[in-house]
Design an enzyme around this catalytic site. Structure first.
Site, short mmCIF file in Angstrom:
data_model
loop_
_atom_site.label_atom_id
_atom_site.label_comp_id
_atom_site.label_asym_id
_atom_site.label_seq_id
_atom_site.Cartn_x
_atom_site.Cartn_y
_atom_site.Cartn_z
N ASN A 11 71.53 110.48 15.19
CA ASN A 11 71.14 111.18 13.96
C ASN A 11 70.03 110.35 13.32
O ASN A 11 70.30 109.32 12.70
CB ASN A 11 72.36 111.30 13.05
CG ASN A 11 72.05 112.02 11.75
OD1 ASN A 11 70.91 112.39 11.48
ND2 ASN A 11 73.07 112.22 10.94
N ARG A 90 71.32 115.31 16.33
CA ARG A 90 71.45 116.14 15.14
C ARG A 90 70.04 116.55 14.69
O ARG A 90 69.19 115.69 14.47
CB ARG A 90 72.12 115.37 14.02
CG ARG A 90 72.26 116.26 12.81
CD ARG A 90 72.68 115.51 11.60
NE ARG A 90 72.89 116.46 10.52
CZ ARG A 90 73.01 116.11 9.26
NH1 ARG A 90 72.95 114.85 8.93
NH2 ARG A 90 73.18 117.02 8.33
N HIS A 179 74.59 121.97 7.04
CA HIS A 179 75.94 121.44 7.28
C HIS A 179 76.74 122.35 8.22
O HIS A 179 77.98 122.39 8.15
CB HIS A 179 76.75 121.33 5.95
CG HIS A 179 76.23 120.33 4.98
ND1 HIS A 179 76.15 120.58 3.63
CD2 HIS A 179 75.77 119.07 5.15
CE1 HIS A 179 75.66 119.52 3.01
NE2 HIS A 179 75.43 118.58 3.91
N HIS A 207 81.93 121.64 1.54
CA HIS A 207 81.44 120.33 2.01
C HIS A 207 80.81 119.67 0.79
O HIS A 207 79.70 120.03 0.36
CB HIS A 207 80.43 120.55 3.14
CG HIS A 207 79.82 119.28 3.67
ND1 HIS A 207 80.04 118.81 4.95
CD2 HIS A 207 79.01 118.38 3.08
CE1 HIS A 207 79.40 117.68 5.13
NE2 HIS A 207 78.74 117.40 4.01
N ILE A 208 81.52 118.70 0.20
CA ILE A 208 81.06 118.08 -1.05
C ILE A 208 80.86 116.59 -0.79
O ILE A 208 81.82 115.82 -0.72
CB ILE A 208 82.07 118.29 -2.20
CG1 ILE A 208 82.57 119.74 -2.23
CG2 ILE A 208 81.44 117.92 -3.54
CD1 ILE A 208 83.69 119.99 -3.24
N GLY A 209 79.59 116.20 -0.60
CA GLY A 209 79.27 114.80 -0.34
C GLY A 209 78.00 114.44 -1.09
O GLY A 209 77.77 114.96 -2.19
N ASN A 210 77.16 113.61 -0.51
CA ASN A 210 75.85 113.39 -1.13
C ASN A 210 75.09 114.70 -1.18
O ASN A 210 74.45 115.05 -2.16
CB ASN A 210 75.05 112.37 -0.32
CG ASN A 210 75.35 110.97 -0.77
OD1 ASN A 210 75.61 110.74 -1.94
ND2 ASN A 210 75.36 110.05 0.17
N ARG A 240 69.85 115.81 -5.57
CA ARG A 240 69.12 117.09 -5.49
C ARG A 240 69.57 118.02 -6.62
O ARG A 240 70.76 118.04 -6.97
CB ARG A 240 69.37 117.76 -4.14
CG ARG A 240 68.64 117.10 -3.01
CD ARG A 240 69.01 117.73 -1.68
NE ARG A 240 69.54 116.74 -0.79
CZ ARG A 240 70.30 117.01 0.27
NH1 ARG A 240 70.62 118.26 0.54
NH2 ARG A 240 70.73 116.05 1.03
N ARG A 284 81.67 108.00 -7.04
CA ARG A 284 82.68 107.04 -7.53
C ARG A 284 82.21 106.40 -8.83
O ARG A 284 82.99 106.21 -9.76
CB ARG A 284 82.94 105.97 -6.47
CG ARG A 284 83.82 106.47 -5.36
CD ARG A 284 83.76 105.56 -4.18
NE ARG A 284 82.44 105.63 -3.55
CZ ARG A 284 82.18 105.25 -2.32
NH1 ARG A 284 83.12 104.73 -1.58
NH2 ARG A 284 80.98 105.36 -1.82
N GLY A 330 82.53 113.33 1.76
CA GLY A 330 82.96 112.17 0.96
C GLY A 330 83.72 112.53 -0.29
O GLY A 330 84.83 112.04 -0.53
N GLY A 332 84.75 115.74 -1.31
CA GLY A 332 85.80 116.73 -1.03
C GLY A 332 87.03 116.10 -0.40
O GLY A 332 88.16 116.49 -0.69
N GLU A 383 81.13 115.55 12.10
CA GLU A 383 79.94 116.21 12.63
C GLU A 383 79.52 115.60 13.97
O GLU A 383 79.04 116.29 14.85
CB GLU A 383 78.80 116.11 11.61
CG GLU A 383 79.05 117.00 10.40
CD GLU A 383 78.23 116.62 9.18
OE1 GLU A 383 78.48 115.53 8.62
OE2 GLU A 383 77.35 117.40 8.78
P1 ADP Z 1 76.66 112.18 3.14
O1 ADP Z 1 76.23 113.54 2.66
O2 ADP Z 1 75.66 111.10 2.93
O3 ADP Z 1 77.31 112.19 4.52
P2 ADP Z 1 79.34 111.65 2.23
O4 ADP Z 1 79.96 112.87 2.77
O5 ADP Z 1 79.67 110.34 2.84
O6 ADP Z 1 77.79 111.79 2.11
O7 ADP Z 1 79.72 111.58 0.66
C1 ADP Z 1 79.27 110.56 -0.15
C2 ADP Z 1 79.85 110.79 -1.54
O8 ADP Z 1 81.28 110.71 -1.46
C3 ADP Z 1 79.39 109.76 -2.55
O9 ADP Z 1 79.04 110.40 -3.77
C4 ADP Z 1 80.64 108.93 -2.76
O10 ADP Z 1 80.72 108.40 -4.04
C5 ADP Z 1 81.73 109.95 -2.56
N1 ADP Z 1 83.00 109.30 -2.27
C6 ADP Z 1 83.31 108.53 -1.21
N2 ADP Z 1 84.58 108.03 -1.35
C7 ADP Z 1 85.06 108.51 -2.54
C8 ADP Z 1 86.29 108.37 -3.26
N3 ADP Z 1 87.28 107.62 -2.79
N4 ADP Z 1 86.42 109.03 -4.43
C9 ADP Z 1 85.41 109.79 -4.91
N5 ADP Z 1 84.23 109.96 -4.29
C10 ADP Z 1 84.05 109.33 -3.12
#
Ligand code: ADP
Length: 393
Positions: A11, A90, A179, A207-210, A240, A284, A330, A332, A383
C-alpha cells in the site's frame, strides 16, 4: 512450504509504503510493517518479522530504496526460504473502468496514472509503488485491488451529481466511493456473526477512522456510500471537511486569496476534526480534550457522531429497512463513546445497544441486545487480507 501461496500486499502512499506478507494457505500475516517519511534522510522503517518488532531510522530517498530495505529485512527473516508468488497492490481509484480487481498490465498501470485526475493525492503514489514492485518482482503476477470497485455498480440515481449531464459524462464526474475492500470484508463477517447468508441481509457498514465512509450494503452489494468522486465527501474526517456547500470553496478562494493547491490542502489536510477542534486529527486526543471541557473538541466529536447517524438514517431508507449495523476502523472499532452516541437515537429503527457488550468486549462481536430488531456488530477491518484474497482469486 507445501502448496501454500505467499502474497506480498503493498500500500504505497506519497511518502509511505506499507507491506504485509501473507501465507494464504493459513490466511495469516507472517510479516508486516511500514516505511514512513520516504524522501527524507531520517525516514522510519518499522517491521514485525517472525514476531520480532523493529523500528529504525535511516535514509530512504525514494520508494525504491524503501522496498529494497523492506525486502532486505524480509530476506534476513521469514523470506529466506519463502518465495513471493504474487504481489497485491492497494489502489485508491479505479475510475469509471475498473469494477473488479485486475492483473496489472501496462494498460492498467497507465489507467491508474490517468485516474490521478480523481485521486491526485493517492493514485500517483499507488502507481509508483506498482512500478517499483514490478521491477523488483518482474516474474510474478501483480494485482491491483481498487478501493472503488465494491461501489462500481451503485445505481445511477445514487451516484449522479446535479451538474449538467454532458459534463458528468465527459469527465466521469460522479460518486465512486472508497474503502470498498473494508466495507465488503466487514459486511461478509457480519453475515457470519449473524449466522445468515450475506445475500439475505441489509447491512449498513460504518468505517470510521482517519477517513470515514458509510455504506449501504443490499444483499452483499454496495448500493450507496457517503464518499464521492474523491474521498473528501461525506462525514467529517480527521483532516477532511466532508460534505460542504460548494459555494464555501468559492468564497474562501476569493476572500482568503487561495489558489487551487491551497484550497485543496485546506479541505483535505486542515479541516475536519482537526480544523474544528484546533486540537488534533486524532480522535483519542479529541475525546480527552472534550472530556476536559474543550468546547471545540466537543463540537468536533458531536459533529462526527451526528454525521454518522444522519447517514445511517438515510441508508435505512435507501435499503428500505436494515438488519445489521456494523462499526469498523480505528474509531468504529475502539470508541465505545462513538458507538453509544450514534446508536442512542436509533431506537426508532429498533436498535437496542447492550452497554456491557459495547463497553467491555473486544474484537469481532455483537453489541446489541438479543431482542434488538437490528443487530449491531463491531468488526475490526482487514483490508490487507482482502487484498491478498483478491490477489489469489
Ligand atoms: P486510517 O484511516 O489511517 O487507517 P484508522 O482506521 O487506524 O485510520 O483510525 C485512526 C483513528 O482511530 C484515529 O483518529 C485514532 O484516534 C482512532 N482510534 C484508535 N484507537 C482508538 C481508541 N482506543 N479510542 C478512540 N479512538 C481510537
Amino acid at each position: 512450504m507445501g502448496d501454500t501461496v505467499f502474497v506480498l500486499v503493498l500500500n504505497a502512499g506519497s511518502s509511505s509504503l506499507k507491506f504485509n506478507l501473507f501465507d494464504m494457505g493459513k490466511e495469516v500475516s507472517i510479516a508486516e510493517g511500514m516505511a514512513e517519511r520516504i524522501g527524507l534522510n531520517d525516514a522510519i522503517l518499522a517491521c514485525t518479522i517472525d514476531g520480532d518488532k523493529r523500528k529504525e531510522t535511516l535514509a530512504l530517498p525514494t520508494h525504491r530504496e524503501a522496498l529494497e530495505a523492506i525486502l532486505e529485512r524480509l530476506h534476513a527473516g521469514v523470506l529466506h526460504d519463502t518465495p513471493v508468488h504474487a504481489v497485491g497492490h492497494r489502489v485508491v481509484h479505479g475510475g469509471p473502468k475498473y469494477g473488479d480487481s485486475v492483473l496489472v498490465t501496462d494498460e492498467v498501470l497507465h489507467d491508474i496514472e490517468a485516474f490521478a485526475m480523481y485521486a491526485p493525492l493517492h493514485n500517483p503514489a499507488n502507481a509508483l509503488g506498482i512500478r517499483v514492485a514490478k521491477e523488483t518482482f518482474p516474474d510474478v503476477p501483480h494485482v491491483a485491488v481498487f478501493d472503488t470497485a465494491f461501489h462500481h455498480n451503485i445505481p445511477d440515481h445514487a451516484r449522479t451529481y446535479g451538474i449538467p449531464y454532458e459534463l458528468s459524462q465527459k469527465y466521469g464526474i460522479r460518486r465512486y466511493g472508497f474503502h470498498g475492500t473494508s466495507h465488503a470484508f466487514v459486511a461478509a463477517r457480519t453475515a457470519i456473526l449473524l449466522c445468515r447468508p450475506l445475500r439475505a441481509l441489509k447491512i449498513i457498514t460504518c468505517h470510521i477512522g482517519n477517513g470515514t465512509s458509510i455504506c449501504a450494503v443490499d444483499h452483499g452489494k454496495s448500493v450507496d456510500t457517503s464518499m464521492g468522486m474523491t474521498p473528501l465527501q461525506g462525514v467529517i474526517m480527521g483532516t477532511r471537511c466532508g460534505t460542504i456547500d460548494p459555494s464555501v470553496v468559492e468564497m474562501l478562494m476569493e476572500y482568503e486569496h487561495l489558489d487551487y493547491a491551497a484550497i485543496t490542502d485546506l479541505l483535505n489536510k486542515k479541516s475536519g476534526l482537526l480544523g474544528i477542534s484546533g486540537v488534533s486529527s486524532d480522535f483519542r486526543e479529541i475525546e480527552l480534550a472534550a472530556e476536559s471541557g474543550n468546547d471545540r473538541a466537543r463540537l468536533a466529536r458531536d459533529l462526527l457522531t451526528y454525521n454518522v447517524r444522519q447517514f445511517i438514517g438515510s441508508y435505512a431508507t435507501v435499503l428500505d429497512g436494515v438488519d445489521a449495523i456494523t462499526f469498523t476502523a480505528g474509531i468504529g472499532t475502539h470508541s465505545t463513546y462513538v458507538r453509544a452516541k450514534v446508536c442512542s437515537k436509533l431506537g426508532f429503527l429498533g436498535v437496542k445497544l447492550d452497554p456491557e457488550a459495547n463497553e467491555h468486549g473486544t474484537g469481532e462481536r455483537i453489541i446489541s441486545t438479543p431482542d434488538s430488531r437490528v443487530v449491531v456488530t463491531v468488526v475490526p477491518t482487514n483490508e490487507e487480507l482482502m487484498i491478498a484474497r483478491e490477489t489469489v482469486r
